[in-house]
Design an enzyme around this catalytic site. Sequence first.
Site, PDB file in Angstrom:
ATOM      1  N   LYS A 168       5.064   2.601  -3.583  1.00  0.00           N
ATOM      2  CA  LYS A 168       4.844   1.532  -4.318  1.00  0.00           C
ATOM      3  C   LYS A 168       4.999   1.617  -5.735  1.00  0.00           C
ATOM      4  O   LYS A 168       5.023   2.651  -6.209  1.00  0.00           O
ATOM      5  CB  LYS A 168       3.282   1.485  -4.102  1.00  0.00           C
ATOM      6  CG  LYS A 168       2.456   0.298  -4.557  1.00  0.00           C
ATOM      7  CD  LYS A 168       0.952   0.247  -4.589  1.00  0.00           C
ATOM      8  CE  LYS A 168       0.136  -0.686  -5.045  1.00  0.00           C
ATOM      9  NZ  LYS A 168      -1.225  -0.778  -4.731  1.00  0.00           N
ATOM     10  N   SER A 171      -3.098  -4.996  -2.412  1.00  0.00           N
ATOM     11  CA  SER A 171      -1.691  -5.085  -3.222  1.00  0.00           C
ATOM     12  C   SER A 171      -0.488  -4.302  -2.755  1.00  0.00           C
ATOM     13  O   SER A 171       0.591  -4.441  -3.393  1.00  0.00           O
ATOM     14  CB  SER A 171      -2.103  -4.590  -4.563  1.00  0.00           C
ATOM     15  OG  SER A 171      -2.406  -3.289  -4.698  1.00  0.00           O
ATOM     16  N   SER A 211      -6.434  -1.877  -1.079  1.00  0.00           N
ATOM     17  CA  SER A 211      -4.746  -2.159  -1.149  1.00  0.00           C
ATOM     18  C   SER A 211      -3.979  -1.436  -0.133  1.00  0.00           C
ATOM     19  O   SER A 211      -2.814  -2.010  -0.067  1.00  0.00           O
ATOM     20  CB  SER A 211      -4.405  -1.920  -2.643  1.00  0.00           C
ATOM     21  OG  SER A 211      -4.953  -3.187  -3.593  1.00  0.00           O
TER      22      SER A 211
END
Length: 424
Positions: A26, A101, A125
């Site tokens: 990420k 996210s 997330s």
Amino acid sequence: MQRASYLDALLPSQRGKLHGVVIGIKDIICYKGHEASASSKILEGFKSLYSATSVQRLVDAGAIIIGRQNCDEFGMGSTNENSAYGAVINPIDDSVVPGGSSGGSAVAVKAGLCMASLGTDTGGSVRLPADFCGTIGFKPSYGRVSRYGLIAYASSFDQVGVLANTVKDVATILEVIAGPDDFDSTCSNKATEDYSAQIDGTEQKFRIAYFPEWIEHSSVDPEISTQIKNLIEKLKRDGHEVKPVSFNLTEYIVPTYYILTTAEASSNLGRFDGVRYGFQKSKGSDLKDFYKQNRSNGFGKEVKRRIMLGSFVLSAGYYDAYFTKAQQVRRLLQEQTALIFRDFDIILAPNSPTTAYKIGEKTKNPLAMYMGDIFTVFANLTGIPAISLPVFKHSSNLPFGVQAMAKRFNELSLARFSQRLMPQ
Ligand code: GLN
């Protein structure tokens, strides 16, 4: 390709546990010499000077880091629509969001672009995009994996998590990245266990709790609630002890989470001012104007909303009414959770009230978006490990999963239970 050739040339005795395994990270986790932007304009052009401990451990174990993955800006969001790079779409149905996210991280695993991803989970997330895309998403206990090199959103909530296709993959990656770290004093000194070697073949009968208030919650899609109830019956038939537990703090969970995380975010994001690195739009007419220009233009709308909300709940006059109160509720949640785990091994719950939202469906209504986090933020408020397992399919054709949680630092029990639900 260079990294793969290097790994190919190693002798078998030199090969690590993740030899040649392709992993994505990420865009909020640092990898030395590579850009890390938290999907924000404010970090435009910034290159990491060091690697996150979690990334370094993957590299040391022979992994190939294939690239960085789109996410909501600074991890703030549930749909991956709040990104300076634009929205991510769901690989199963391109009219819906992938969840956030860590949206890019879930999509990359689902689309076969990598074998696993590292995401981060402050309030769901990792688990929510896993749920919306049909992969596994695992958030370890707070303190199980070092946060060194993770760009902070809310430091007392943030954890590095894993997205993958099998429980065994998750367990193998966890045992590589977990464990004490001199660079993060909030990281526990408990040694890592060999999770992957201990998850198969257990005949253990689990003691499982569920909260009827959650499964029957008015926001939950009836199909989700029915499928979870069916699973509960099946687990009972298989000999597990599954019992309802009353949980009376449900309505306080989301407000508590959004007060505490925005407060922490307003402080953590103070460091992004355009002085030393990242985006610098203007020199400004004076120092105040300099900050104003750069911060106003560098941060996206949702991040600004949260910085302002966080500054408000911390401000003199409101601090006790909001911040202190929320801390008290967090303590109550932790106490209730500890009591539950005296009698149970696992808490079973939905991940999300609904399957993936339509693109744009929630962007105009931040409160409705926040309410979708109702079942995931609990594990971050209490620091317990939680996993989202993609075991269901909705009549709309979208996947959804079930969430399992265990006592803090009892990752092994959680992994064993998960392996029973999704053996591979
Ligand atoms: N949706 C939650 C939020 O916006 C979760 C974020 C996260 O886990 N990073 O805060």
